[in-house]
Motif scaffolding. Sequence first.
Motif, mmCIF file in Angstrom:
data_model
loop_
_atom_site.group_PDB
_atom_site.id
_atom_site.type_symbol
_atom_site.label_atom_id
_atom_site.label_comp_id
_atom_site.label_asym_id
_atom_site.label_seq_id
_atom_site.Cartn_x
_atom_site.Cartn_y
_atom_site.Cartn_z
ATOM 1 N N GLU A 249 0.805 -1.327 -0.192
ATOM 2 C CA GLU A 249 0.215 0.036 -0.086
ATOM 3 C C GLU A 249 0.679 1.688 0.658
ATOM 4 O O GLU A 249 0.411 2.459 -0.873
ATOM 5 C CB GLU A 249 -0.684 0.269 1.271
ATOM 6 N N GLU B 287 2.210 1.642 -3.356
ATOM 7 C CA GLU B 287 1.534 2.354 -3.914
ATOM 8 C C GLU B 287 1.473 4.057 -3.705
ATOM 9 O O GLU B 287 0.988 4.727 -5.162
ATOM 10 C CB GLU B 287 -0.098 1.431 -3.740
ATOM 11 N N GLN C 118 3.441 0.743 -8.936
ATOM 12 C CA GLN C 118 2.747 0.218 -10.555
ATOM 13 C C GLN C 118 4.476 0.701 -11.207
ATOM 14 O O GLN C 118 4.070 0.239 -12.640
ATOM 15 C CB GLN C 118 2.182 1.890 -11.059
ATOM 16 N N GLU D 297 -2.448 -3.466 -8.441
ATOM 17 C CA GLU D 297 -2.663 -2.860 -7.326
ATOM 18 C C GLU D 297 -3.471 -3.437 -6.298
ATOM 19 O O GLU D 297 -3.226 -4.932 -6.364
ATOM 20 C CB GLU D 297 -4.695 -3.072 -7.371
ATOM 21 N N SER D 298 -2.593 -3.289 -4.914
ATOM 22 C CA SER D 298 -2.515 -3.542 -3.853
ATOM 23 C C SER D 298 -3.937 -4.285 -3.124
ATOM 24 O O SER D 298 -4.009 -5.261 -2.129
ATOM 25 C CB SER D 298 -1.485 -2.499 -2.686
ATOM 26 N N CYS E 286 -5.702 -5.644 -4.914
ATOM 27 C CA CYS E 286 -6.508 -7.689 -4.873
ATOM 28 C C CYS E 286 -5.486 -7.579 -4.084
ATOM 29 O O CYS E 286 -6.361 -9.221 -3.456
ATOM 30 C CB CYS E 286 -5.519 -7.721 -6.134
ATOM 31 N N ASN F 264 -9.153 -10.872 -8.686
ATOM 32 C CA ASN F 264 -9.400 -9.333 -9.212
ATOM 33 C C ASN F 264 -10.773 -9.387 -9.133
ATOM 34 O O ASN F 264 -10.700 -8.859 -9.992
ATOM 35 C CB ASN F 264 -8.868 -10.001 -10.341
#
Length: 406
Positions: A223, A226, A232, A240-241, A243, A328
Amino acid sequence: MTKLQQRGWLDSSAVQRAFDVLEQDGDVARAVGGTVRNSLLGEVVDDVDIACTALPDVVLARADAAGVKAIPTGVDHGTVTLVIESQPIEVTCLREDVETHGRHATVKFGRDWVKDAQRRDFTMNALYVDRHGELFDPLGGLDDCLNRHLRFIGDARARIREDYLRILRFFRFFATYGQGEINADGYAACVELKDGLSHLSKERITKEVLRTLGAPRVLDALELMEQGGILQLILGEGAESACLARLLELEGLPEAADEPVLRLGGVAGAAVSQHLRLSNAQKKRIEVAAEIAKALRVSGHQMQELKALLVAHGADAVVDGVLTAWMNGDLQDEAVLRELLAFAQDWEIPSFPLTGKMMIAGGIPAGPEMGAAMKLAQQIWASADYQCSAEELMAKVKAAVEDKAD
């Protein structure tokens, strides 16, 4: 005096023998780095690293005289590996940086323990212990270690510019050992200098990412990465954390849920192989899991589709696919998730009953006709819920072939 929570490694005959070899003619040796850090924290000590005032050629000569196997693993950089009782012990001469190049540094050997400590990355890694367990803390890193507070040595930006991999190590160590809030100055430095990660090889980045994904506080670390644009940058814009957060919310999942490669696929998708250096097996695992997740979504998570996937890919791959579908967002009902996982783990996957020899014996010639008949047989088998015997299946295939011929 602060005591080591784990010191079996230090009292072992192999390590004490290493000290015997190294500490001659006034030279001093001390265990260092992760060996000491983990000992203080009660964590597992996987390997033993020792720093020594003796020069590499002296270490090699002393080992030879003592009948100890010595491997010049990095002798130009001051490192020799002693092998005692089948245990590798890495010995490095005290060093200090003369010039840094973003990855490799020009160093000179010396006898100054403080300068040796100053060239390391984090204060919790700049702790030393002698053969009796006496701690040497030249930079005041003991409190940081015991409090599990990760802090760069000196100026964080200077440490990072010496080797940009330290950005990823910062998050990996935080995820593995950290407690409380992340060090604000260290975090700011990592975000500020993140573009330096472009200078690193994919191999080095991959190793750190996978180790982070298996750490206790992985979600906290991801997190923060990110938020700072680091995740990224190394895994692709789609990473995406959240997920992984979906996966970690649940308990009692299969062991696959703890595996870094499975988590990586969920966080970054199959396209992550473009950004990292994964093995063929790792890439295939992620890609197949993504395909299975998609197939389940398209089918509406029907049990018949799950059976077909199990027959085609096996239980392990399907478990990966179901977990990936959860990460996802293709699968959102926890009850359905549990049902799919339970079935995938418990169902006895049937074996296709027909062989090419059986078909030839039944009058199906080898070649294209055989291929078409085999495909038809598999379709019939699936539509019969995989219950047909070889005889029943052969009869249905022959009937279908004869009808087509008429």
